[in-house]
Scaffold this active site. Structure first.
Site, PDB file in Angstrom:
ATOM      1  N   LYS A  54       0.988  -1.237  -0.074  1.00 30.09           N
ATOM      2  CA  LYS A  54       0.058  -0.092   0.045  1.00 30.09           C
ATOM      3  C   LYS A  54       0.972   1.275   0.049  1.00 30.09           C
ATOM      4  O   LYS A  54       0.426   2.103  -0.768  1.00 30.09           O
ATOM      5  CB  LYS A  54      -0.858  -0.132   1.230  1.00 30.09           C
ATOM      6  CG  LYS A  54      -2.014  -0.905   1.072  1.00 30.09           C
ATOM      7  CD  LYS A  54      -2.773  -0.956   2.240  1.00 30.09           C
ATOM      8  CE  LYS A  54      -3.927  -2.039   2.214  1.00 30.09           C
ATOM      9  NZ  LYS A  54      -5.058  -1.837   3.423  1.00 30.09           N
ATOM     10  N   SER A  70      -1.295   0.129   6.169  1.00 26.70           N
ATOM     11  CA  SER A  70      -1.698  -1.043   7.444  1.00 26.70           C
ATOM     12  C   SER A  70      -2.754  -2.009   6.845  1.00 26.70           C
ATOM     13  O   SER A  70      -3.420  -1.569   5.764  1.00 26.70           O
ATOM     14  CB  SER A  70      -2.234  -0.315   8.551  1.00 26.70           C
ATOM     15  OG  SER A  70      -2.330  -1.392   9.709  1.00 26.70           O
ATOM     16  N   ASP A  71      -2.519  -3.077   7.146  1.00 27.80           N
ATOM     17  CA  ASP A  71      -3.581  -4.165   6.624  1.00 27.80           C
ATOM     18  C   ASP A  71      -3.717  -5.313   7.558  1.00 27.80           C
ATOM     19  O   ASP A  71      -2.628  -5.800   8.488  1.00 27.80           O
ATOM     20  CB  ASP A  71      -3.027  -4.841   5.459  1.00 27.80           C
ATOM     21  CG  ASP A  71      -4.295  -5.509   4.492  1.00 27.80           C
ATOM     22  OD1 ASP A  71      -4.940  -4.839   3.739  1.00 27.80           O
ATOM     23  OD2 ASP A  71      -4.345  -6.729   4.904  1.00 27.80           O
ATOM     24  N   GLN A  72      -4.914  -5.690   7.650  1.00 28.55           N
ATOM     25  CA  GLN A  72      -5.094  -6.753   8.781  1.00 28.55           C
ATOM     26  C   GLN A  72      -5.576  -8.058   8.357  1.00 28.55           C
ATOM     27  O   GLN A  72      -6.487  -8.045   7.369  1.00 28.55           O
ATOM     28  CB  GLN A  72      -6.436  -6.315   9.650  1.00 28.55           C
ATOM     29  CG  GLN A  72      -6.724  -6.945  11.026  1.00 28.55           C
ATOM     30  CD  GLN A  72      -7.897  -6.144  11.774  1.00 28.55           C
ATOM     31  OE1 GLN A  72      -9.190  -6.188  11.176  1.00 28.55           O
ATOM     32  NE2 GLN A  72      -7.325  -5.556  12.739  1.00 28.55           N
ATOM     33  N   GLY A 108      -0.441  -5.816   9.875  1.00 26.29           N
ATOM     34  CA  GLY A 108       0.732  -5.270   9.252  1.00 26.29           C
ATOM     35  C   GLY A 108       0.743  -3.823   9.396  1.00 26.29           C
ATOM     36  O   GLY A 108      -0.251  -3.296   8.946  1.00 26.29           O
TER      37      GLY A 108
END
Length: 198
Positions: A54, A70-72, A108
């Site tokens: 991203k 950010s990624d979940q 992340g």
């Protein structure tokens, strides 16, 4: 030396609200990336890869910025991924799967200097231990809160807290989508302390 502008690589209202807590001026842009997992990709690896992707997706269009990505990724003990449900039926199925289980959320986080290419990244792990939930409780919760855009089919900051028997992790903000403790450490590592902002 003037501070580099901060860009949040997300269109999520939840991440925007979380980042605003640090009191830093920032803008938002939505990165256009493929979020599909690679074959056999572990949840923490996927979360880290997507967070970094991203930031890098917006680097060329936003030179001289600090870009936050950010990624979940949520997973059941058997490795099944829990996505953003998008509908009542899918959310109901996910919560039935989670009932009585311990679901691990991998969030992340990446901070990229788009000018130098310097990158800081980490993965925050947070475990949610669900109560044994009845079908009636699940349906009542979904009708009241409609968390269809949330990974795992709940909003921890809302009525979703009633679904759990225990939470384990360093930073509850990571469960909402942006690990603020880790992000604050990254910012201060590069000389920008939110407490000392003018």
């Amino acid at each position: 030396m003037p501070q580099k502008p901060v860009l949040l690589a997300s269109s999520s209202p939840y991440r925007k609200e979380l980042l605003a807590r640090l009191g830093l001026p920032f803008s938002c842009a939505s990165p256009d990336i493929d979020e599909s997992p690679l074959p056999g990709e572990a949840p923490h690896t996927l979360a880290m890869r997507l967070a970094q992707s991203k930031t890098k997706a917006l680097a060329a269009s936003h030179p001289n910025h600090w870009i936050i990505g950010s990624d979940q990724v949520a997973a059941l003990p058997d490795g099944t991924f829990l996505s953003k449900p998008g509908s009542f039926a899918t959310a109901c199925r996910q919560l039935q799967q989670s009932s009585g289980q311990s679901v691990i959320f991998h969030t992340g986080l990446a901070l990229l200097d788009s000018n130098s290419g310097n990158l800081q990244a980490c993965c925050e792990v947070f475990t949610v231990h669900f109560r044994n939930l009845s079908r009636k409780e699940i349906e009542a919760y979904l009708h009241k809160e409609q968390p269809y855009d949330c990974a795992g089919s709940f909003k921890m900051e809302g009525l979703g807290i009633t679904l759990f028997r225990e939470l384990q992790g360093r930073d509850p903000n990571s469960l909402i989508g942006l690990p603020l403790i880790a992000l604050n450490s990254m910012l201060t590592n590069w000389g920008r302390n939110p407490l000392l902002e003018p």
